[in-house]
Design an enzyme around this catalytic site. Structure first.
Site, mmCIF file in Angstrom:
data_model
loop_
_atom_site.group_PDB
_atom_site.id
_atom_site.type_symbol
_atom_site.label_atom_id
_atom_site.label_comp_id
_atom_site.label_asym_id
_atom_site.label_seq_id
_atom_site.Cartn_x
_atom_site.Cartn_y
_atom_site.Cartn_z
ATOM 1 N N ARG A 108 -17.593 19.968 -45.824
ATOM 2 C CA ARG A 108 -16.260 19.448 -46.118
ATOM 3 C C ARG A 108 -15.802 19.963 -47.492
ATOM 4 O O ARG A 108 -16.617 20.084 -48.410
ATOM 5 C CB ARG A 108 -16.378 17.921 -46.161
ATOM 6 C CG ARG A 108 -15.116 17.153 -46.474
ATOM 7 C CD ARG A 108 -14.247 17.076 -45.296
ATOM 8 N NE ARG A 108 -13.226 16.040 -45.408
ATOM 9 C CZ ARG A 108 -12.119 16.060 -44.671
ATOM 10 N NH1 ARG A 108 -11.892 17.029 -43.802
ATOM 11 N NH2 ARG A 108 -11.240 15.081 -44.774
ATOM 12 N N THR A 383 -6.975 20.911 -36.229
ATOM 13 C CA THR A 383 -8.384 21.108 -36.465
ATOM 14 C C THR A 383 -8.870 21.758 -35.213
ATOM 15 O O THR A 383 -8.114 21.924 -34.278
ATOM 16 C CB THR A 383 -8.977 19.708 -36.713
ATOM 17 O OG1 THR A 383 -8.397 19.239 -37.911
ATOM 18 C CG2 THR A 383 -10.472 19.668 -36.779
ATOM 19 N N THR A 401 -11.739 22.611 -39.899
ATOM 20 C CA THR A 401 -10.300 22.404 -40.099
ATOM 21 C C THR A 401 -9.762 22.964 -41.405
ATOM 22 O O THR A 401 -10.509 23.183 -42.363
ATOM 23 C CB THR A 401 -9.993 20.884 -40.071
ATOM 24 O OG1 THR A 401 -8.589 20.684 -40.037
ATOM 25 C CG2 THR A 401 -10.564 20.159 -41.270
ATOM 26 N N ASN A 403 -7.044 21.102 -42.112
ATOM 27 C CA ASN A 403 -6.298 19.854 -42.066
ATOM 28 C C ASN A 403 -5.028 20.036 -41.239
ATOM 29 O O ASN A 403 -5.086 20.017 -40.031
ATOM 30 C CB ASN A 403 -6.010 19.271 -43.449
ATOM 31 C CG ASN A 403 -5.506 17.832 -43.329
ATOM 32 O OD1 ASN A 403 -5.744 17.182 -42.314
ATOM 33 N ND2 ASN A 403 -4.812 17.330 -44.325
ATOM 34 N N GLU A 422 -6.459 19.877 -47.435
ATOM 35 C CA GLU A 422 -7.335 18.736 -47.179
ATOM 36 C C GLU A 422 -7.172 17.615 -48.205
ATOM 37 O O GLU A 422 -7.556 16.472 -47.945
ATOM 38 C CB GLU A 422 -8.794 19.214 -47.179
ATOM 39 C CG GLU A 422 -9.675 18.554 -46.154
ATOM 40 C CD GLU A 422 -9.369 19.021 -44.739
ATOM 41 O OE1 GLU A 422 -8.995 18.168 -43.921
ATOM 42 O OE2 GLU A 422 -9.493 20.223 -44.473
ATOM 43 N N ASP A 425 -6.103 14.147 -47.256
ATOM 44 C CA ASP A 425 -6.984 13.158 -46.613
ATOM 45 C C ASP A 425 -7.496 12.100 -47.599
ATOM 46 O O ASP A 425 -8.086 11.104 -47.189
ATOM 47 C CB ASP A 425 -8.178 13.844 -45.936
ATOM 48 C CG ASP A 425 -7.835 14.317 -44.524
ATOM 49 O OD1 ASP A 425 -6.770 13.927 -44.013
ATOM 50 O OD2 ASP A 425 -8.633 15.074 -43.939
ATOM 51 N N SER A 454 -12.848 11.762 -43.832
ATOM 52 C CA SER A 454 -12.464 12.513 -42.635
ATOM 53 C C SER A 454 -12.589 11.652 -41.381
ATOM 54 O O SER A 454 -13.284 10.635 -41.382
ATOM 55 C CB SER A 454 -13.381 13.727 -42.509
ATOM 56 O OG SER A 454 -13.148 14.414 -41.310
ATOM 57 N N SER A 455 -11.922 12.084 -40.325
ATOM 58 C CA SER A 455 -12.106 11.455 -39.010
ATOM 59 C C SER A 455 -12.883 12.374 -38.072
ATOM 60 O O SER A 455 -13.137 12.011 -36.926
ATOM 61 C CB SER A 455 -10.751 11.164 -38.367
ATOM 62 O OG SER A 455 -9.986 10.331 -39.193
ATOM 63 N N GLY A 475 -7.332 16.449 -33.967
ATOM 64 C CA GLY A 475 -6.351 15.388 -33.704
ATOM 65 C C GLY A 475 -6.198 14.391 -34.835
ATOM 66 O O GLY A 475 -5.667 13.296 -34.612
#
Ligand code: DON
Length: 571
Positions: A108, A383, A401, A403, A422, A425, A454-455, A475
């Site tokens: 990340r 992503t 991603t 983002n 990013e 986020d 993050s998700s 998503g």
């Protein structure tokens, strides 16, 4: 006469059958599904683009393992799927080896050392529109190249880095034919690319209207990736490419420094692990919220008979929505980068805690989102996802991603790659929604060198100790609910991989309060009942692009989402 009567009767019966099927079957499985279905014997890859899937497959055929193929796919996607594939972004890789050991790699992005909590606020404390989403200030320190190199050093079977990167270099140099979706997508953003990159002529900024089949040639990107092929990690974080990136920072008054590039380090972390019935599910832990939320949602619904209620039955959906509501409320308060904030991981996933969170669940009525707040825990939306399974049963699930679509839209001049956005986020301000409508607080505030929450939820499911499902999706905030639903589609509603990824999806994230669902896929009866229970339903654009591989009856079912140009292949 008798024959005519029988014929009429048969016609009537078939009409009723057809009518019944159009009304009941159409909902779950779009017509395109069968085109995307494939089952193979030994090894398979599903990714967002045919070129990337085929490049990965070549690596598998040349003796590479799932990690080798994943590295090749990541670099290929940076070329042929530039809205999310990347070298200027980051991601998470989940790996299950053939012996059943699970690993997760966090590559990340990080906040630059010069970042600070209020950097997106004006002097009155209001969010400055667009600063965290477009242009140089939106960019986090990229992690992709470091992550791929770390995966290579630890698990490569081929032990030939260059062989993994060069197919992408060649693809960028010779160009690839744009799909219709891609041509439209790039055309529609031309003005933004030109505004953000006023003095760089690149395939993204050039005054040309692309159409399906046009070759998209990226010579600067090819040269950049050749540096990476030759010099590994140093080909990006040092030397020519680093200088180009820093020159871009200087030109646009950004804050990423050589020190940030030198300090970037991806991290091997323990995956989140939890049980659902006879399944062991592995997913990503902080800085992703995905694994914890999945653990909460699966445990919350486990006591209920959703299989007999049925797929998209109003009771099933009501239960899932209520589980989602409570989990996302926890996300907003308790989750962030665990290297910086004490995320109470074990407590959030504890079965008693989840049960207590569901104690006010009412089978007849939606719980008003206002009355749901984060649980009381004490300390003691572009992503892309791809799945790889190799012939030895090693499995990789990667979500990566920039983002937003094409990230910050900022290209590194001369180097041809896009930088992420990013930083959005992070929670720029307590309670203020980010571009996915997600809210956050202290746990996810901006701090130097911290990773933004993050998700992304690359996930692997075992059944009775054996590899069963590899799954994930893009998503934004909907990633976690899409993974949740896809796994349930397979394990509770007996859908094939392609049906499970194609099936209609819905999403609830506590705030905003509505339940979002895709168009033309829920029955009128389900919608009426959900409305009567007090759920506010809202139609929206397609949710996610799920990729999945399911091991069933000695075969690998490959599920590529029909919502995009996604492509599955194997042997
Ligand atoms: O890490 C996250 O949760 C987001 N940056 C993911 C963004 C995303 O999935 C956008 N895709 N549609």
């Amino acid at each position: 006469m008798i024959q005519t009567t029988n014929w009429k009767y048969a016609q009537l019966v078939s009409l009723v059958v057809i009518l019944f099927c159009t009304l009941s079957c159409r909902q779950a499985v779009p017509a395109k599904v069968s085109q995307k279905f494939k089952a193979v014997d030994q090894a398979g890859i599903v990714s967002a683009h045919p070129e990337a899937t085929e490049i990965g497959l070549e690596i598998l055929k040349a003796g590479g393992n799932a990690i080798d193929a994943s590295i090749a796919v990541q670099f290929a996607l940076a070329v042929c799927y530039p809205n999310a594939g990347n070298i200027g972004g980051g991601g998470f890789l989940l790996y299950r080896d053939q012996a059943g050991n699970n690993y997760s790699l966090d590559y990340r992005e990080k906040a630059p050392a010069k970042s600070y909590e209020t950097m997106y606020l004006d002097s009155s404390g209001n969010i400055i529109d667009g600063l965290s989403t477009q242009g140089v200030m939106a960019v986090g320190v990229p992690g992709t190249v470091d992550g791929m190199y770390a995966a290579f050093e630890r698990f490569s079977a081929l032990k030939d880095w260059k062989a993994l990167v060069m197919p992408a270099v060649e693809l960028a140099r010779r160009g690839f034919p744009l799909t219709e979706q891609q041509a439209k997508n790039i055309n529609s953003r031309k003005k933004t690319f030109q505004t953000v990159n006023p003095d760089y002529t690149s395939p993204f900024t050039v005054n040309r209207t692309y159409k399906k089949g046009d070759l998209f040639v990226q010579t600067d990107l090819a040269n950049t990736m050749e540096q990476i092929a030759k010099h590994g990690r140093a080909g990006f974080y040092k030397g020519q490419v680093a200088q180009q990136l820093l020159a871009q920072m200087q030109h646009d008054k950004g804050i990423i420094s050589q020190e940030d590039l030198d300090n970037y380090k991806s991290v091997w972390r323990d995956p989140i692990q939890f049980k659902y019935k006879n399944l062991d599910i592995y997913s990503m832990g902080p800085p992703s919220s995905g694994g914890i939320l999945l653990a909460q949602m699966f445990q919350a619904i486990e006591p209920f008979p959703i299989k007999s209620w049925g797929f998209h039955d109003s009771r099933t959906m009501h239960l899932m929505i209520e589980a989602e509501k409570r989990a996302y409320a926890d996300r907003a308060t308790h989750m962030g980068d665990a290297d910086f904030y004490p995320v109470p991981v074990a407590q959030l996933m504890d079965a008693n805690y989840v049960r207590q969170r569901m104690s006010d669940f009412n089978m007849e009525r939606a719980t008003a989102p206002k009355t749901v707040t984060a649980g009381n825990v004490h300390e003691t939306e572009e992503t892309t996802h791809y799945c790889v399974v190799d012939k030895d049963g090693n499995a990789v699930s990667v979500t990566t991603t920039l983002n937003g679509s094409y990230g910050s839209k900022l290209l590194v001049k001369g180097a041809g790659f896009l930088l992420n956005n990013e930083m959005d986020d992070f929670s720029s301000k307590v309670g203020a929604p980010n571009m996915y409508g997600l809210v956050g607080a202290e746990a996810n505030k901006i701090e130097p060198n911290k990773r933004m929450l993050s998700s992304m939820s690359p996930t692997i499911v075992e059944r009775d100790g054996e590899l069963y499902i590899v799954v994930g999706t893009p998503g934004g905030s909907t990633i976690i609910t899409s993974v949740f639903q896809t796994i349930l589609n397979i394990v509770e509603f007996d859908q094939r991989a392609d049906e499970a990824v194609a099936a209609c999806r819905f999403h609830h994230q506590w705030k905003p309060t509505a339940v979002y669902h895709e168009d033309k896929c829920l029955s009128a009866e389900t919608m009426t009942k959900l409305n009567e229970m007090g759920h506010e339903l809202k139609k929206r654009s397609p949710i996610g692009r799920v990729e999945a591989i399911v091991l069933k009856n000695g075969k690998l079912e490959l599920g590529a989402d029909p919502r995009g140009d996604d492509h599955a292949n194997g042997y």
